[in-house]
Structures are given as structure tokens and as C-alpha cells.
Design a protein around this motif. Structure first.
Motif, PDB file in Angstrom:
ATOM      1  N   LEU A  64       0.837  -1.191   0.000  1.00  0.00           N
ATOM      2  CA  LEU A  64       0.000   0.000   0.000  1.00  0.00           C
ATOM      3  C   LEU A  64       0.876   1.246   0.000  1.00  0.00           C
ATOM      4  O   LEU A  64       1.942   1.267   0.622  1.00  0.00           O
ATOM      5  N   SER A  65       0.405   2.270  -0.694  1.00  0.00           N
ATOM      6  CA  SER A  65       1.085   3.565  -0.707  1.00  0.00           C
ATOM      7  C   SER A  65       0.081   4.651  -0.370  1.00  0.00           C
ATOM      8  O   SER A  65      -1.107   4.532  -0.670  1.00  0.00           O
ATOM      9  N   CYS A  66       0.572   5.706   0.238  1.00  0.00           N
ATOM     10  CA  CYS A  66      -0.284   6.853   0.563  1.00  0.00           C
ATOM     11  C   CYS A  66       0.550   8.112   0.423  1.00  0.00           C
ATOM     12  O   CYS A  66       1.543   8.287   1.132  1.00  0.00           O
ATOM     13  N   ARG A  88       5.160  -9.659   9.727  1.00  0.00           N
ATOM     14  CA  ARG A  88       4.570  -9.835   8.395  1.00  0.00           C
ATOM     15  C   ARG A  88       4.465  -8.514   7.638  1.00  0.00           C
ATOM     16  O   ARG A  88       4.594  -8.494   6.420  1.00  0.00           O
ATOM     17  N   PHE A  89       4.186  -7.432   8.354  1.00  0.00           N
ATOM     18  CA  PHE A  89       4.011  -6.118   7.731  1.00  0.00           C
ATOM     19  C   PHE A  89       5.196  -5.224   8.054  1.00  0.00           C
ATOM     20  O   PHE A  89       5.777  -5.306   9.134  1.00  0.00           O
ATOM     21  N   THR A  90       5.531  -4.339   7.095  1.00  0.00           N
ATOM     22  CA  THR A  90       6.598  -3.370   7.311  1.00  0.00           C
ATOM     23  C   THR A  90       6.136  -2.003   6.838  1.00  0.00           C
ATOM     24  O   THR A  90       5.701  -1.853   5.695  1.00  0.00           O
ATOM     25  N   ILE A  91       6.239  -1.027   7.723  1.00  0.00           N
ATOM     26  CA  ILE A  91       5.888   0.338   7.368  1.00  0.00           C
ATOM     27  C   ILE A  91       7.164   1.120   7.091  1.00  0.00           C
ATOM     28  O   ILE A  91       8.193   0.903   7.735  1.00  0.00           O
ATOM     29  N   SER A  92       7.100   2.010   6.103  1.00  0.00           N
ATOM     30  CA  SER A  92       8.237   2.863   5.775  1.00  0.00           C
ATOM     31  C   SER A  92       7.705   4.190   5.254  1.00  0.00           C
ATOM     32  O   SER A  92       6.526   4.304   4.930  1.00  0.00           O
ATOM     33  N   ARG A  93       8.587   5.165   5.172  1.00  0.00           N
ATOM     34  CA  ARG A  93       8.163   6.481   4.709  1.00  0.00           C
ATOM     35  C   ARG A  93       9.255   7.132   3.878  1.00  0.00           C
ATOM     36  O   ARG A  93      10.440   6.873   4.062  1.00  0.00           O
ATOM     37  N   ASP A  94       8.810   8.000   2.966  1.00  0.00           N
ATOM     38  CA  ASP A  94       9.707   8.809   2.154  1.00  0.00           C
ATOM     39  C   ASP A  94       9.337  10.254   2.429  1.00  0.00           C
ATOM     40  O   ASP A  94       8.330  10.759   1.914  1.00  0.00           O
ATOM     41  N   ASN A  95      10.122  10.915   3.262  1.00  0.00           N
ATOM     42  CA  ASN A  95       9.773  12.276   3.679  1.00  0.00           C
ATOM     43  C   ASN A  95       9.810  13.259   2.513  1.00  0.00           C
ATOM     44  O   ASN A  95       9.045  14.223   2.494  1.00  0.00           O
ATOM     45  N   ALA A  96      10.705  13.044   1.573  1.00  0.00           N
ATOM     46  CA  ALA A  96      10.803  13.954   0.432  1.00  0.00           C
ATOM     47  C   ALA A  96       9.548  13.912  -0.428  1.00  0.00           C
ATOM     48  O   ALA A  96       9.198  14.904  -1.087  1.00  0.00           O
ATOM     49  N   ASN A 127       6.527  12.928   0.929  1.00  0.00           N
ATOM     50  CA  ASN A 127       5.354  12.906   1.828  1.00  0.00           C
ATOM     51  C   ASN A 127       4.520  11.645   1.612  1.00  0.00           C
ATOM     52  O   ASN A 127       3.295  11.705   1.473  1.00  0.00           O
ATOM     53  N   THR A 128       5.199  10.517   1.589  1.00  0.00           N
ATOM     54  CA  THR A 128       4.549   9.249   1.269  1.00  0.00           C
ATOM     55  C   THR A 128       4.875   8.210   2.328  1.00  0.00           C
ATOM     56  O   THR A 128       6.007   8.151   2.827  1.00  0.00           O
ATOM     57  N   VAL A 129       3.877   7.392   2.640  1.00  0.00           N
ATOM     58  CA  VAL A 129       4.058   6.284   3.563  1.00  0.00           C
ATOM     59  C   VAL A 129       3.647   5.004   2.855  1.00  0.00           C
ATOM     60  O   VAL A 129       2.731   5.017   2.017  1.00  0.00           O
ATOM     61  N   TYR A 130       4.361   3.930   3.162  1.00  0.00           N
ATOM     62  CA  TYR A 130       4.115   2.639   2.527  1.00  0.00           C
ATOM     63  C   TYR A 130       3.815   1.588   3.593  1.00  0.00           C
ATOM     64  O   TYR A 130       4.248   1.693   4.740  1.00  0.00           O
ATOM     65  N   LEU A 131       3.099   0.556   3.169  1.00  0.00           N
ATOM     66  CA  LEU A 131       2.886  -0.597   4.026  1.00  0.00           C
ATOM     67  C   LEU A 131       3.080  -1.853   3.179  1.00  0.00           C
ATOM     68  O   LEU A 131       2.250  -2.131   2.302  1.00  0.00           O
TER      69      LEU A 131
END
Length: 116
Positions: free
Chosen positions: A20-22, A66-74, A76-80
Motif C-alpha cells: 500500500l502507498s499513501c 509480516r508487515f513493514t511500514i516505511s516512509r519517504d519524507n521527500a 510525503n509518502t508512507v508505505y505498508l
């Protein structure tokens, strides 16, 4: 006007994976917390995973490992990243971001369905 746009949901078999992306658009100042929540039919919305501005993460016990959350501050996106999906992971998934003024924003939700 700040908008959070989610993508990546869908139908997958048990044991499969989805990402997932946001992405946030508009004037949002200094995003601190980014997180993913989910809500299954007849159940309350629950926090799945969160990540702070310095990368500290937390997970619901049901998704740890099982799940990993990450973010790209440049961006403004968060992934799951969701691996080893189970039918009980079926829900609408919502992203949430809080800015430096503690103003919270929500995405529109994306459906994740895991078939057995």
C-alpha cells in the motif's frame, strides 16, 4: 487543502503480498506521525502500524513480522508492505498523517481482501 491518496489495495490469496502507498498533496507542514489503520466489517478501526518522523516504528501484535511500514519524507509518502497475508487481514485500510501542529489527515481508504 491537504489530500491523502492511497493505492495498492486489492484481492490476494492467503500467503500473498500487497504493498500500500499513501501520498499527501497540498500544504502540509512537517509531517510527524504517519500510520496505517484498518477497519473490518462490524469492528472498530485499529492501528496496524505507525512510524515517527525519526523512523521509529510500532506494529499491532497481529501483524508483527509480516508487515513493514516505511516512509519517504521527500515525497510525503508512507508505505505498508504486507506479506504472508491472512483472511483476517481483510479490511479497509486507511492512512493517517499528523502534522507538526497535531492536525490529522485521513485517506479515503483502500480495500484489501484476502481469500482463503
Amino acid at each position: 487543502q491537504v489530500q491523502l491518496v492511497e493505492s495498492g489495495g486489492g484481492l490476494v490469496q492467503a500467503g500473498g503480498s500487497l504493498r500500500l502507498s499513501c501520498a499527501a498533496s497540498g500544504r502540509i507542514f512537517g509531517i510527524n506521525f504517519m500510520g496505517w489503520y484498518r477497519q473490518a466489517p462490524g469492528k472498530q478501526r485499529e492501528l496496524v502500524a505507525g512510524i515517527s518522523s525519526v523512523g521509529r516504528t510500532n506494529y499491532a501484535d497481529s501483524v508483527k513480522g509480516r508487515f513493514t511500514i516505511s516512509r519517504d519524507n521527500a515525497k510525503n509518502t508512507v508505505y505498508l508492505q504486507m506479506n504472508s497475508l491472512k483472511p483476517e487481514d481483510t479490511a479497509v485500510y486507511y492512512c493517517n498523517m499528523n502534522d507538526r501542529y497535531a492536525v490529522g489527515y485521513w485517506g479515503q481508504g483502500t480495500q484489501v481482501t484476502v481469500s482463503s
